[in-house]
Design a protein around this motif. Structure first.
Motif, PDB file in Angstrom:
ATOM      1  N   LEU A   1     107.524  38.182 -36.665  1.00 14.34           N
ATOM      2  CA  LEU A   1     108.258  37.373 -37.645  1.00 14.34           C
ATOM      3  C   LEU A   1     109.386  36.592 -36.988  1.00 14.34           C
ATOM      4  O   LEU A   1     109.596  35.413 -37.292  1.00 14.34           O
ATOM      5  N   GLY A   2     110.103  37.250 -36.095  1.00 14.67           N
ATOM      6  CA  GLY A   2     111.230  36.600 -35.427  1.00 14.67           C
ATOM      7  C   GLY A   2     110.805  35.419 -34.572  1.00 14.67           C
ATOM      8  O   GLY A   2     111.424  34.348 -34.627  1.00 14.67           O
ATOM      9  N   ARG A   3     109.748  35.581 -33.798  1.00 15.15           N
ATOM     10  CA  ARG A   3     109.266  34.474 -32.957  1.00 15.15           C
ATOM     11  C   ARG A   3     108.847  33.275 -33.798  1.00 15.15           C
ATOM     12  O   ARG A   3     108.984  32.135 -33.373  1.00 15.15           O
ATOM     13  N   ALA A   4     108.306  33.570 -34.987  1.00 14.81           N
ATOM     14  CA  ALA A   4     107.841  32.497 -35.872  1.00 14.81           C
ATOM     15  C   ALA A   4     108.970  31.894 -36.694  1.00 14.81           C
ATOM     16  O   ALA A   4     108.745  30.977 -37.478  1.00 14.81           O
ATOM     17  N   GLY A   5     110.187  32.413 -36.531  1.00 18.83           N
ATOM     18  CA  GLY A   5     111.327  31.871 -37.258  1.00 18.83           C
ATOM     19  C   GLY A   5     111.523  32.451 -38.647  1.00 18.83           C
ATOM     20  O   GLY A   5     112.359  31.974 -39.405  1.00 18.83           O
ATOM     21  N   HIS A   6     110.798  33.483 -38.990  1.00 20.46           N
ATOM     22  CA  HIS A   6     110.921  34.151 -40.297  1.00 20.46           C
ATOM     23  C   HIS A   6     111.996  35.242 -40.199  1.00 20.46           C
ATOM     24  O   HIS A   6     111.710  36.433 -40.358  1.00 20.46           O
ATOM     25  N   LEU A   7     113.220  34.819 -39.943  1.00 20.11           N
ATOM     26  CA  LEU A   7     114.297  35.766 -39.643  1.00 20.11           C
ATOM     27  C   LEU A   7     114.684  36.624 -40.845  1.00 20.11           C
ATOM     28  O   LEU A   7     114.976  37.811 -40.688  1.00 20.11           O
ATOM     29  N   ILE A   8     114.707  36.050 -42.025  1.00 21.84           N
ATOM     30  CA  ILE A   8     115.075  36.823 -43.225  1.00 21.84           C
ATOM     31  C   ILE A   8     114.041  37.925 -43.461  1.00 21.84           C
ATOM     32  O   ILE A   8     114.396  39.072 -43.743  1.00 21.84           O
ATOM     33  N   GLU A   9     112.744  37.590 -43.328  1.00 16.47           N
ATOM     34  CA  GLU A   9     111.694  38.594 -43.494  1.00 16.47           C
ATOM     35  C   GLU A   9     111.826  39.683 -42.435  1.00 16.47           C
ATOM     36  O   GLU A   9     111.634  40.868 -42.733  1.00 16.47           O
ATOM     37  N   ALA A  10     112.145  39.292 -41.222  1.00 14.38           N
ATOM     38  CA  ALA A  10     112.321  40.274 -40.147  1.00 14.38           C
ATOM     39  C   ALA A  10     113.512  41.180 -40.441  1.00 14.38           C
ATOM     40  O   ALA A  10     113.442  42.392 -40.222  1.00 14.38           O
ATOM     41  N   LEU A  11     114.587  40.601 -40.974  1.00 14.03           N
ATOM     42  CA  LEU A  11     115.764  41.399 -41.344  1.00 14.03           C
ATOM     43  C   LEU A  11     115.402  42.398 -42.438  1.00 14.03           C
ATOM     44  O   LEU A  11     115.804  43.562 -42.381  1.00 14.03           O
ATOM     45  N   GLU A  12     114.634  41.960 -43.419  1.00 14.30           N
ATOM     46  CA  GLU A  12     114.208  42.867 -44.493  1.00 14.30           C
ATOM     47  C   GLU A  12     113.335  43.989 -43.946  1.00 14.30           C
ATOM     48  O   GLU A  12     113.412  45.127 -44.401  1.00 14.30           O
ATOM     49  N   LEU A  13     112.526  43.653 -42.963  1.00 14.76           N
ATOM     50  CA  LEU A  13     111.614  44.651 -42.405  1.00 14.76           C
ATOM     51  C   LEU A  13     112.346  45.757 -41.655  1.00 14.76           C
ATOM     52  O   LEU A  13     111.878  46.896 -41.620  1.00 14.76           O
ATOM     53  N   ILE A  14     113.514  45.447 -41.078  1.00 15.53           N
ATOM     54  CA  ILE A  14     114.224  46.506 -40.355  1.00 15.53           C
ATOM     55  C   ILE A  14     114.893  47.496 -41.298  1.00 15.53           C
ATOM     56  O   ILE A  14     115.438  48.499 -40.852  1.00 15.53           O
ATOM     57  N   LYS A  15     114.786  47.242 -42.598  1.00 14.52           N
ATOM     58  CA  LYS A  15     115.216  48.234 -43.587  1.00 14.52           C
ATOM     59  C   LYS A  15     114.040  49.172 -43.850  1.00 14.52           C
ATOM     60  O   LYS A  15     113.731  49.507 -44.973  1.00 14.52           O
ATOM     61  N   MET A  16     113.369  49.542 -42.790  1.00 12.38           N
ATOM     62  CA  MET A  16     112.154  50.337 -42.882  1.00 12.38           C
ATOM     63  C   MET A  16     112.461  51.802 -43.183  1.00 12.38           C
ATOM     64  O   MET A  16     113.593  52.236 -43.034  1.00 12.38           O
ATOM     65  N   PRO A  17     111.424  52.541 -43.562  1.00 11.95           N
ATOM     66  CA  PRO A  17     111.632  53.956 -43.843  1.00 11.95           C
ATOM     67  C   PRO A  17     112.065  54.749 -42.608  1.00 11.95           C
ATOM     68  O   PRO A  17     112.674  55.794 -42.715  1.00 11.95           O
ATOM     69  N   ILE A  18     111.751  54.223 -41.443  1.00 12.91           N
ATOM     70  CA  ILE A  18     112.135  54.864 -40.177  1.00 12.91           C
ATOM     71  C   ILE A  18     113.367  54.135 -39.667  1.00 12.91           C
ATOM     72  O   ILE A  18     113.428  52.911 -39.685  1.00 12.91           O
ATOM     73  N   LYS A  19     114.354  54.884 -39.186  1.00 11.41           N
ATOM     74  CA  LYS A  19     115.570  54.249 -38.655  1.00 11.41           C
ATOM     75  C   LYS A  19     115.203  53.389 -37.442  1.00 11.41           C
ATOM     76  O   LYS A  19     114.610  53.871 -36.492  1.00 11.41           O
ATOM     77  N   PRO A  20     115.541  52.093 -37.489  1.00 11.55           N
ATOM     78  CA  PRO A  20     115.183  51.216 -36.370  1.00 11.55           C
ATOM     79  C   PRO A  20     115.947  51.596 -35.105  1.00 11.55           C
ATOM     80  O   PRO A  20     117.115  51.943 -35.150  1.00 11.55           O
ATOM     81  N   ASN A  21     115.239  51.540 -33.987  1.00 10.33           N
ATOM     82  CA  ASN A  21     115.892  51.836 -32.712  1.00 10.33           C
ATOM     83  C   ASN A  21     116.387  50.539 -32.073  1.00 10.33           C
ATOM     84  O   ASN A  21     116.259  49.459 -32.640  1.00 10.33           O
ATOM     85  N   SER A  22     116.939  50.659 -30.890  1.00  8.43           N
ATOM     86  CA  SER A  22     117.524  49.492 -30.222  1.00  8.43           C
ATOM     87  C   SER A  22     116.465  48.441 -29.881  1.00  8.43           C
ATOM     88  O   SER A  22     116.769  47.252 -29.832  1.00  8.43           O
ATOM     89  N   ILE A  23     115.230  48.863 -29.687  1.00  6.66           N
ATOM     90  CA  ILE A  23     114.177  47.900 -29.354  1.00  6.66           C
ATOM     91  C   ILE A  23     113.848  47.044 -30.574  1.00  6.66           C
ATOM     92  O   ILE A  23     113.677  45.828 -30.469  1.00  6.66           O
ATOM     93  N   VAL A  24     113.782  47.665 -31.753  1.00 15.21           N
ATOM     94  CA  VAL A  24     113.514  46.912 -32.983  1.00 15.21           C
ATOM     95  C   VAL A  24     114.672  45.951 -33.251  1.00 15.21           C
ATOM     96  O   VAL A  24     114.461  44.767 -33.531  1.00 15.21           O
ATOM     97  N   ARG A  25     115.899  46.461 -33.160  1.00 16.74           N
ATOM     98  CA  ARG A  25     117.073  45.596 -33.369  1.00 16.74           C
ATOM     99  C   ARG A  25     117.110  44.489 -32.327  1.00 16.74           C
ATOM    100  O   ARG A  25     117.426  43.336 -32.637  1.00 16.74           O
ATOM    101  N   GLY A  26     116.778  44.828 -31.094  1.00 18.38           N
ATOM    102  CA  GLY A  26     116.779  43.829 -30.020  1.00 18.38           C
ATOM    103  C   GLY A  26     115.790  42.703 -30.265  1.00 18.38           C
ATOM    104  O   GLY A  26     116.066  41.545 -29.962  1.00 18.38           O
ATOM    105  N   ALA A  27     114.638  43.038 -30.838  1.00 15.65           N
ATOM    106  CA  ALA A  27     113.647  42.006 -31.154  1.00 15.65           C
ATOM    107  C   ALA A  27     114.215  41.020 -32.175  1.00 15.65           C
ATOM    108  O   ALA A  27     114.069  39.803 -32.034  1.00 15.65           O
TER     109      ALA A  27
END
Length: 193
Positions: free
Chosen positions: A145-171
């Protein structure tokens, strides 16, 4: 043979790997799925896609690992479309993908920019095969999503059921940097701390 081939993937061991393959062929060592997978993986790691494809084509029996090795090897070597084609063939062969297969396919979508296809595959992971997405899946999707410029969707996705790690945040933060959106990067940082 599998262990020796795996050891030959280390830098500088290409000649030894070639020698082992020659030994196997001269001594008619049976190339079963396990040995075939190791040969395919070795060729992909040395960037020889064509030889990996030949070995795949000559294998009489292919298991899920064979298909996954092909998918991941193609993606890593820049053949994302071919990896997605391989995934379609896997499904037609009634092979059930596993977690690693899906990560390879999501990376293929990321590297080919296929956002819609990646989203559909991500949704089908649970609904079709009962696999619970882990952090690696979310990282792939955030990157896609981030590479495609869908930043808001990517931000929503990091509110996942699993706590995002530094790699997810880094992406996500990397995508914010590429698309020059420091405000969203700040929001992402605040939400994931």
């Amino acid at each position: 043979m599998v262990n020796m081939l795996t050891a030959c993937v280390q830098p500088g061991a290409l000649e030894l790997g070639e020698w082992i393959k020659t030994y196997m062929y001269k001594n008619k060592v049976k190339i079963d799925a396990c040995v075939g997978n190791a040969l395919i993986d070795t060729h992909f790691k040395y960037g020889n896609v064509q030889k990996a494809q030949v070995i795949y084509g000559n294998l009489p029996n292919r298991d899920r690992c064979t298909w996954t090795t092909m998918i991941v090897g193609l993606v890593v070597n820049g053949y994302g479309i071919e990896a997605l084609d391989m995934f379609s063939l896997l499904l037609k062969a009634s092979i059930i993908p596993d977690e690693v297969t899906y990560i390879g396919v999501l990376f293929a979508c990321t590297h080919t920019g296929m956002v819609d296809k990646g989203g559909k595959l991500f949704a089908s992971i649970t609904t079709r095969y009962g696999i619970r997405p882990n952090v690696a899946y979310y990282r792939c999707m955030v990157d896609l999503l981030g590479r495609a410029g869908h930043l808001i969707e990517a931000l929503e996705l990091i509110k996942m059921p699993i706590k995002p790690n530094s790699i997810v945040r880094g992406a996500l933060l990397g995508a914010c940097r590429i698309h020059e959106d420091p405000k969203l990067a700040e929001m992402a940082t605040e939400q994931t701390l």
